[in-house]
Design a protein around this motif. Structure first.
Motif, PDB file in Angstrom:
ATOM      1  N   SER A 163       4.597   9.494 -12.639  1.00  0.00           N
ATOM      2  CA  SER A 163       3.436   9.208 -13.501  1.00  0.00           C
ATOM      3  C   SER A 163       2.463  10.100 -13.687  1.00  0.00           C
ATOM      4  CB  SER A 163       2.694   7.644 -13.143  1.00  0.00           C
ATOM      5  OG  SER A 163       1.624   7.579 -13.407  1.00  0.00           O
ATOM      6  N   GLY A 164       2.107  10.576 -14.817  1.00  0.00           N
ATOM      7  CA  GLY A 164       0.803  11.503 -15.096  1.00  0.00           C
ATOM      8  C   GLY A 164      -0.421  10.898 -14.638  1.00  0.00           C
ATOM      9  N   GLU A 171      -4.655  14.564  -7.836  1.00  0.00           N
ATOM     10  CA  GLU A 171      -5.185  15.880  -7.784  1.00  0.00           C
ATOM     11  C   GLU A 171      -6.670  15.989  -7.946  1.00  0.00           C
ATOM     12  OE1 GLU A 171      -4.973  20.100 -10.588  1.00  0.00           O
ATOM     13  OE2 GLU A 171      -3.588  18.322 -11.138  1.00  0.00           O
ATOM     14  N   ILE A 172      -7.274  15.245  -8.649  1.00  0.00           N
ATOM     15  CA  ILE A 172      -8.606  15.057  -8.570  1.00  0.00           C
ATOM     16  C   ILE A 172      -9.265  14.567  -7.446  1.00  0.00           C
ATOM     17  CG2 ILE A 172     -10.775  14.290  -9.747  1.00  0.00           C
ATOM     18  CD1 ILE A 172      -8.860  13.836 -12.468  1.00  0.00           C
ATOM     19  N   SER A 176      -2.126  14.163  -1.470  1.00  0.00           N
ATOM     20  CA  SER A 176      -0.661  14.383  -1.911  1.00  0.00           C
ATOM     21  C   SER A 176       0.000  12.843  -1.912  1.00  0.00           C
ATOM     22  CB  SER A 176      -0.106  15.171  -1.113  1.00  0.00           C
ATOM     23  OG  SER A 176       0.132  14.634   0.257  1.00  0.00           O
ATOM     24  N   SER A 177       1.211  12.669  -2.650  1.00  0.00           N
ATOM     25  CA  SER A 177       1.953  11.734  -2.446  1.00  0.00           C
ATOM     26  C   SER A 177       2.268  11.122  -0.917  1.00  0.00           C
ATOM     27  CB  SER A 177       3.105  11.718  -3.155  1.00  0.00           C
ATOM     28  OG  SER A 177       2.830  11.921  -4.699  1.00  0.00           O
ATOM     29  N   GLY A 178       2.335  12.165  -0.382  1.00  0.00           N
ATOM     30  CA  GLY A 178       2.818  12.087   1.237  1.00  0.00           C
ATOM     31  C   GLY A 178       1.559  11.449   2.121  1.00  0.00           C
ATOM     32  N   GLU A 179       0.440  11.274   1.503  1.00  0.00           N
ATOM     33  CA  GLU A 179      -0.760  10.802   2.105  1.00  0.00           C
ATOM     34  C   GLU A 179      -1.085   9.554   1.526  1.00  0.00           C
ATOM     35  OE1 GLU A 179      -3.824  14.371   3.148  1.00  0.00           O
ATOM     36  OE2 GLU A 179      -3.102  14.699   1.199  1.00  0.00           O
ATOM     37  N   LEU A 180      -0.295   8.883   0.608  1.00  0.00           N
ATOM     38  CA  LEU A 180      -0.689   7.766   0.025  1.00  0.00           C
ATOM     39  C   LEU A 180      -0.419   6.688   1.151  1.00  0.00           C
ATOM     40  CD1 LEU A 180      -1.346   5.899  -2.337  1.00  0.00           C
ATOM     41  CD2 LEU A 180       0.908   5.850  -3.027  1.00  0.00           C
ATOM     42  N   LYS A 237     -16.071  12.540 -12.804  1.00  0.00           N
ATOM     43  CA  LYS A 237     -15.134  13.252 -12.490  1.00  0.00           C
ATOM     44  C   LYS A 237     -13.395  13.120 -12.690  1.00  0.00           C
ATOM     45  CE  LYS A 237     -18.150  15.061  -8.823  1.00  0.00           C
ATOM     46  NZ  LYS A 237     -18.553  15.178  -7.396  1.00  0.00           N
ATOM     47  N   LEU A 238     -13.210  11.795 -12.832  1.00  0.00           N
ATOM     48  CA  LEU A 238     -11.846  11.447 -13.074  1.00  0.00           C
ATOM     49  C   LEU A 238     -11.545  11.282 -14.640  1.00  0.00           C
ATOM     50  CD1 LEU A 238     -11.758   8.338 -10.553  1.00  0.00           C
ATOM     51  CD2 LEU A 238     -10.860  10.783 -10.225  1.00  0.00           C
TER      52      LEU A 238
END
Length: 282
Positions: A163-164, A171-172, A176-180, A237-238
């Motif tokens: 997903s974009g 990123e903002i 990372s995905s691993g930290e979700l 910011k988002l």
């Protein structure tokens, strides 16, 4: 008597021929598109860009002899389709990666968008810092009472891989995905996130500006409200770009004309009306 019988038979054959011809025409009309034979622009990708692209395509088709097919399958899938020639244009709600650019992809910003953190309407928490958002989505903060809300366990709702919106959000916010957090509910598309959050008092998620409605509550970030004006002022910011991407030299005349329309004053009015942020205001 034979004359009458033959005459009646002849009339029946004529009648049957007319009926069958009429039915054949109706059948053809039911299966053939009014756009058949016209140039077709195949577009696929981001579910965030998709609703805007559909509105722009509908308006453009009204005044132009072209057929535009839009398939909302996620930014990464749309980018892959553009690279492989499956789609003439890919839709992305994240910036292109260097390896994608190296394959010959070009991008055009057609609008800008904000990402808003959303909760159930009954949630008392209305403002978070970007650091607090990170702690929520990485599982460091697990109860709303730690943020001034009720004593409720936090249920994180995130987007699917590819997903974009997810890529841009992570990123903002800087994780990372691993930290979700492992307990996160994964929802496909902005609409599914909104529905999930709207039905769960514990939930928090993120969606594109254009999906905001009264079924969910929006969260200010560092005291700044999620509005187009604040995105343009670079105070919220988002935010991220909405892109149309295509292979270098891969645009047809029809595809280029559609992009030209989107960037025109008339096209950018439609961008604004859908809740996205026009390029010419940035």
């Amino acid at each position: 008597m034979n004359f009458m019988r033959n005459a009646a038979k002849g009339l029946f054959i004529v009648f049957l021929t007319v009926v069958m011809t009429g039915c054949g025409n109706k059948a053809d009309g039911g299966t053939k598109s009014s756009k058949e034979g016209l140039p077709t622009i195949a577009i696929s990708g981001s579910t965030s860009v998709g609703p805007l692209a559909e509105k722009l395509a509908f308006k453009y088709e009204e005044n132009n002899d072209v057929k535009i097919e839009i398939n909302q399958i996620g930014s990464s899938a749309g980018i892959t389709n553009a690279i492989n020639g499956v789609s003439e244009i890919g839709m992305s709600s994240r910036d292109l990666k260097q390896e994608e650019i190296d394959k010959g992809l070009k991008d055009t910003v057609i609008a800008y968008d904000g990402i808003v953190v959303v909760t159930h309407p009954t949630n008392k928490v209305k403002n978070l810092t970007l650091e607090q958002v990170k702690k929520i989505f990485t599982g460091e903060v697990t109860n709303w009472k730690e943020l001034g809300g009720d004593d409720l366990e936090i249920v994180v709702v995130s987007r699917e891989d590819g997903s974009g919106s997810r890529d841009a959000f992570q990123e903002i916010v800087d994780y990372s995905s691993g930290e979700l957090v492992r307990s996160a509910i994964i929802a496909s598309g902005n609409g599914n996130i909104k529905t999930t959050v709207a039905m769960n008092k514990h939930a928090v998620g993120f969606i594109s500006f254009e999906y905001i409605d009264e079924s969910i509550s929006t969260i200010d970030i560092d005291g700044v409200q999620a509005t187009a004006e604040n995105v343009l002022k670079q105070q919220y910011k988002l935010a991220r770009p909405f892109l149309f991407v295509h292979m270098d030299g891969g645009l047809t005349d029809a595809g280029q004309k559609f992009i030209d329309f989107i960037l025109s004053p008339d096209g950018q009015v439609i961008v604004s009306e859908t809740g996205a942020i026009p390029v010419n205001e940035s």
